[in-house]
Design an enzyme around this catalytic site. Structure first.
Site, PDB file in Angstrom:
ATOM      1  N   GLY A 201     -13.401   1.228   5.310  1.00 38.21           N
ATOM      2  CA  GLY A 201     -12.120   0.864   5.899  1.00 38.21           C
ATOM      3  C   GLY A 201     -12.348   0.413   7.320  1.00 38.21           C
ATOM      4  O   GLY A 201     -13.396   0.700   7.902  1.00 38.21           O
ATOM      5  N   THR A 208     -14.184   9.231   9.982  1.00 37.67           N
ATOM      6  CA  THR A 208     -14.872  10.378  10.572  1.00 37.67           C
ATOM      7  C   THR A 208     -14.010  11.631  10.450  1.00 37.67           C
ATOM      8  O   THR A 208     -14.489  12.702  10.085  1.00 37.67           O
ATOM      9  CB  THR A 208     -15.170  10.106  12.057  1.00 37.67           C
ATOM     10  OG1 THR A 208     -15.723   8.806  12.173  1.00 37.67           O
ATOM     11  CG2 THR A 208     -16.139  11.127  12.609  1.00 37.67           C
ATOM     12  N   GLU A 424       7.674 -14.177   2.040  1.00 35.78           N
ATOM     13  CA  GLU A 424       7.046 -13.472   0.915  1.00 35.78           C
ATOM     14  C   GLU A 424       8.044 -13.254  -0.217  1.00 35.78           C
ATOM     15  O   GLU A 424       7.696 -13.355  -1.391  1.00 35.78           O
ATOM     16  CB  GLU A 424       6.453 -12.138   1.367  1.00 35.78           C
ATOM     17  CG  GLU A 424       5.411 -12.229   2.486  1.00 35.78           C
ATOM     18  CD  GLU A 424       4.262 -13.179   2.175  1.00 35.78           C
ATOM     19  OE1 GLU A 424       3.978 -13.405   0.980  1.00 35.78           O
ATOM     20  OE2 GLU A 424       3.659 -13.714   3.113  1.00 35.78           O
TER      21      GLU A 424
END
Ligand code: ADP
Ligand code: ZN
Length: 596
Positions: A201, A208, A424
């Site tokens: 990602g 982490t 969209e």
């Protein structure tokens, strides 16, 4: 043997103490504090003291610690929020405070040892181990024991609750937690020992943090290394370090070995050739050997992180090395809200702060950016001496982050969002009314890469050949975005958002005419392939262009007609996108069917 070793050690320590005390006395002196030393003060208190000029010297340690010394010589210690160091340093030095940056290791802590002695001891350990490293490296030996491995400090355990907005990803990692909690029981019950996990990602999406949380949940040690620590100049050194890191981790198993930026060492191996990357190849090979070499209950789980899974060596991504591949995308609306709850929860918030509104106003922000936003807001509120962080502090913080050139691409106004939503929704509604085209999988107005939003369609099945009706429907769907903008905002307000659509539609129309004989007048001539253009007369060329144009126009007209007829659906789907940012195909169909 043992007593001799002990004697040598004590002698060495004594010698070291004397040496270090002599060497670092000025430093020790400067940092020395009276009896009240190392008093903890709040961050706001520290800022106040910097502001009113009572701080003479400010030491910022790597990590989250800061220490301020006032004119009277008293030393105060403060935990700093992430990433305010540079900011604070700038302001403090502007006010004439002496600012010192120091590594974490010599942070003064309350302890039973006299402060100066402890400091001297730590200081000299740093100096001498540094010297040792240099010597070792110089001699080219012992590389294996210097593994570049950092163990996380105890007391910093992270729980799953602190990782927000990625429930599915956490669930996927539960298996690892279960295993680490009790490896034996797990294998006794017949569970297959998980190998590694690959987290991918963009930076700041919590890779982490998630790895830490797995260790925290299972209550096992967390070892941290970065791929770039293993990229060395001399052949074999990197490989020796990998071996050393795994050896060290195995001693503490069960545990997590986290490899950040694994792409730095796991890049696809060079395909021979002169010179080449022999060192890197050896390092990678060693990593592969270590990951395979796990005995069934070796108990070291490797979690690796990358933002470039595509460039990893195939051998690394092959099943067996990493049994799970977890993708962490930037969070969606509800994810952002939850992350803001985590980071806002650490602040004193004014009742007027509405985290949902904030989440809505931060499309594309990663977890790290949201954490940063909360920090900035707290800093602004502290500067204004507010009792609590207000919504306007968050707004100011967001503006600062967006305008601070950190994410210029994301400086999306409400107007931009609406434009994108209409565009969209246009694709989506046209697709709904063109049954020959692929069904919609989802539509989003979350910015991704260069695209401001997108509609994803999935073919229902693999189609070996495409019919003309289907291709014409695709053209109409591709034009749906621009058509919607035209309809809603008028010709003067159409945007650049359609460039990808236009390219796709042009390619398609060109192939229909030149390769598939689907032009109206150019008939069955085949003009495609490698010879393209070679044998065309100018007249043919003009004809082909006209045919392409005709197909594109037809697609556009069809899209406009559909949208004009179903304007209500267009508006409803756009509103749904503005509200939720992402809609699935089913949700779109539902919204549209309710809007007739
Ligand atoms: P990465 O390793 O993916 O670059 P990090 O795990 O280092 O990202 O994230 C940096 C910081 O951002 C974390 O320490 C945390 O404060 C914040 N953060 C990132 N993702 C999340 C999340 N899902 N929930 C809460 N905080 C997050
Ligand atoms: Zn589009």
């Amino acid at each position: 043997m043992n007593t001799r070793k002990g004697l040598i050690t004590s002698l060495a320590i004594l010698l070291a103490l004397v040496l270090a005390a002599a060497v670092s006395w000025p430093l020790v002196d400067a940092l020395r504090a009276p009896a009240a030393a190392d008093k903890d003060i709040s961050y706001s208190e520290l800022r106040r003291r910097v502001d009113d000029g009572s701080v003479r010297r400010l030491t910022l340690y790597s990590g989250n610690d800061g220490a301020a010394q006032d004119a009277g010589g008293s030393l105060y210690h403060t935990l700093l929020p992430d990433a305010v160091g540079a900011d604070l340093a700038r302001e403090a030095s502007a006010r004439g405070v002496e600012v010192v940056f120091a590594p974490e290791e010599i942070l003064p802590r309350r302890s039973s040892l006299p402060f100066t002695v402890a400091l001297a001891a730590i200081g000299n350990i740093v100096v001498f181990s540094g010297l040792g490293v240099v010597l070792y490296r110089f001699a080219g030996v012992g590389a294996g024991s210097l593994s570049g491995l950092r163990k996380s400090t105890p007391g910093t355990a992270v729980s799953f609750a602190e990782v927000a907005g990625c429930e599915a990803e956490k669930a996927e990692l539960m298996e690892i937690v279960d295993f680490l909690k009790d490896p034996e029981r797990y294998t006794r019950l017949g569970g297959r020992v998980p190998s590694g996990v690959l987290l991918s990602g963009p930076p700041g999406t919590g890779k982490t943090l998630l790895a830490r949380a797995v260790a925290g949940e299972a209550g096992v040690p967390f070892f941290h290394m970065a791929g770039s620590d293993f990229v060395e100049m001399f052949v074999g050194v990197g490989a020796a370090r990998v071996r050393g890191a795994f050896a060290k981790a195995r001693k503490k198993a069960p545990c997590i070995l986290f490899i950040d930026e694994i792409d730095a060492l796991g890049r696809a191996r060079s395909s021979g050739g002169p010179g080449g990357h022999e060192e890197r190849d050896q390092t990678l090979n060693q990593l592969l050997v270590e990951m395979d070499g796990f005995k069934p209950n070796g108990g070291v789980i490797v979690i690796a992180a990358t933002n470039r899974p595509d460039i990893l060596d195939k051998a690394l991504t092959r099943p067996g090395r990493f049994s799970r591949h977890v993708v962490l995308p930037p969070p969606d609306l509800s994810g952002r809200r939850r992350i803001l709850e985590v980071h806002g929860g650490r602040l004193r918030l004014d009742p007027d702060v509405d985290l949902t509104v904030l989440a809505r106003g931060t499309p594309g922000f990663t977890g790290a950016e949201l954490a940063n936003l909360a920090n900035e807001a707290a800093i602004i509120a502290a500067r204004l001496r507010r009792p609590a962080v207000t919504m306007s502090d968050f707004d100011a913080a967001r503006d600062r982050l967006l305008l601070g050139n950190e994410r210029p691409a994301l400086a999306m106004t409400e107007e931009d969002r609406r434009h994108t939503a209409i565009h969209e929704a246009g694709h989506a509604v046209v697709a709904l009314h063109c049954p020959a085209s692929d069904p919609i999988h989802k539509a989003t107005i979350l910015p991704r890469g260069h695209a401001l939003g997108m509609v994803v369609r999935l073919p229902e099945r693999d189609q070996p050949s495409l019919r003309r009706s289907r291709l014409e429907a695709d053209l109409a769907v591709a034009m749906g975005g621009r058509a919607a903008e035209l309809l809603v905002f008028g010709p003067a307000e159409v945007s650049t958002g359609a460039s990808g659509d236009l390219r796709m539609a042009n390619d398609l129309a060109r192939r229909m005419v030149t390769e598939w004989g689907m032009g109206a007048d150019s008939g069955l001539l085949w003009h495609g392939g490698a010879e393209q253009g070679a044998s065309w007369s100018e007249a043919t060329s003009r004809l082909l262009d006209r045919e392409i144009q005709t197909l594109l126009d037809a697609g556009m007209n069809r899209a406009c007609a559909i949208l004009a007829e179903h304007r209500r659906q267009l508006e409803a789907v756009a509103a749904g996108l503005l509200e939720n940012e992402v809609l699935s195909g089913t949700e779109i169909a539902k919204i549209a069917s309710e809007a007739v």
